[in-house]
Motif scaffolding. Sequence first.
Motif, PDB file in Angstrom:
ATOM      1  N   LEU A 326       7.789  14.578  48.282  1.00 26.12           N
ATOM      2  CA  LEU A 326       8.537  13.323  48.218  1.00 26.12           C
ATOM      3  C   LEU A 326       9.223  13.017  49.543  1.00 26.12           C
ATOM      4  O   LEU A 326       9.219  11.870  50.005  1.00 26.12           O
ATOM      5  N   VAL A 327       9.800  14.046  50.168  1.00 28.82           N
ATOM      6  CA  VAL A 327      10.469  13.836  51.449  1.00 28.82           C
ATOM      7  C   VAL A 327       9.460  13.420  52.513  1.00 28.82           C
ATOM      8  O   VAL A 327       9.686  12.468  53.270  1.00 28.82           O
ATOM      9  N   ALA A 328       8.317  14.131  52.581  1.00 29.85           N
ATOM     10  CA  ALA A 328       7.301  13.800  53.577  1.00 29.85           C
ATOM     11  C   ALA A 328       6.768  12.382  53.372  1.00 29.85           C
ATOM     12  O   ALA A 328       6.556  11.634  54.334  1.00 29.85           O
ATOM     13  N   GLY A 329       6.551  12.006  52.111  1.00 29.76           N
ATOM     14  CA  GLY A 329       6.079  10.656  51.831  1.00 29.76           C
ATOM     15  C   GLY A 329       7.072   9.592  52.239  1.00 29.76           C
ATOM     16  O   GLY A 329       6.709   8.539  52.763  1.00 29.76           O
ATOM     17  N   GLN A 330       8.358   9.875  52.013  1.00 29.35           N
ATOM     18  CA  GLN A 330       9.386   8.932  52.406  1.00 29.35           C
ATOM     19  C   GLN A 330       9.462   8.802  53.927  1.00 29.35           C
ATOM     20  O   GLN A 330       9.644   7.710  54.473  1.00 29.35           O
ATOM     21  N   VAL A 331       9.315   9.922  54.633  1.00 22.47           N
ATOM     22  CA  VAL A 331       9.343   9.898  56.092  1.00 22.47           C
ATOM     23  C   VAL A 331       8.148   9.111  56.634  1.00 22.47           C
ATOM     24  O   VAL A 331       8.271   8.317  57.562  1.00 22.47           O
ATOM     25  N   GLU A 332       6.976   9.338  56.032  1.00 18.91           N
ATOM     26  CA  GLU A 332       5.764   8.687  56.529  1.00 18.91           C
ATOM     27  C   GLU A 332       5.803   7.185  56.319  1.00 18.91           C
ATOM     28  O   GLU A 332       5.508   6.411  57.235  1.00 18.91           O
TER      29      GLU A 332
END
Length: 381
Positions: A326-332
């Motif tokens: 979820l964090v990586a998706g939000q960053v991307e």
Amino acid sequence: MLPQRWLAAIGASTAAGLLAIAVVNAATAPRARPGIGRRRPVSVCIPARNERHTLPSLIMDLQQQDTSHDFRVLILDDASTDGTGAAALEAIGSDPRFELRASEEEPPPGWVGKQWACQRLAEHAMARPGVLLFLDADVRLSPSAVDSAVLALESSSADLVSIWPFQAAGSLVEHLIQPLLAWSWLALVPVRLANENLRPSLSIACGQFMATSTDAYRAVGGHARIRGSLVDDLDLAREYRAKGRKTAVVLGGPAASCRMYCSARTLREGYGRWLGHAFGGRTSTTLVLAGIAATQMLPVLLVRARDPRTRALARGGYACLVASRLVAGQVEQGARLQCARIVSAVAHPAAAAGVIALVLDSRVRHRRGQATWRQRPLRLP
């Protein structure tokens, strides 16, 4: 065989580490931002083979760029069989900044088609020193994307900058697999550290949208140095670093996005082109796949173990895996959290299993001589 508690502990500690790195990158990873910087000649190079349905949209995005750079676009219709050239000409209209070249030549022995096309485009573009932007035909751009790419190249002090597009998804299998592309580096490597390091093994790159200077490209040797590579972006970045030149990755969303595949069939074909050889030879690939299974899949199977400590470790590890996704998706993407992203994160163990299957399928395709891309056979170098 390791005891279940050990497996759960290994999985939990690995997942916690992935989450920690993703959080660090959320706070520190560089992002493309609007801005002009020093006015420079910019040549956009687009290799296009059988891209009739995607290239016109990219041409329209480029025509709408809000830029003061001396800007031109070079497109190579690489022996397309679907009317790509005609579709491109219609989209270009009378815009004098665009130049379409048609080629019926097949790549010379030892060359992969994309590298051959990029090299020819760059050789034509380098008659005018400045900035080279390499774009895949399926990338979509905001009106400030070109300026953002040039500014990222100038401000990063790197010689090669990848502007990472948000990887868009439509079908169920795309939502399952595509977020792993960004997660695989946002949760594994502190990006600022990787960008400042010259070690080729820490290279992060994306060939969908790359910026470099004509001088640096010429000094490194360009795509000719990686003519037979199946992972051209990473190998090009490694060549730059091997020559002592920095490379960097910059998050591109919302300046750029790319929907690589539009179905399970095209996704399998696309990954079949390169994924089986992304981790090196048979031994290194086996070790990587074993690591994926041991840390991303097996511990999750223990969430209902009888032993309470094993169960707690497994559940904690699973929660960290989901959170890291979820964090990586939000960053991307940098946008509001969506239901599809949550479901995809919860299904992370299934995505890991899917990656293993795609790697094995890719290796089998190449071994049998069945690997193709855009109706063109691919051969191992």
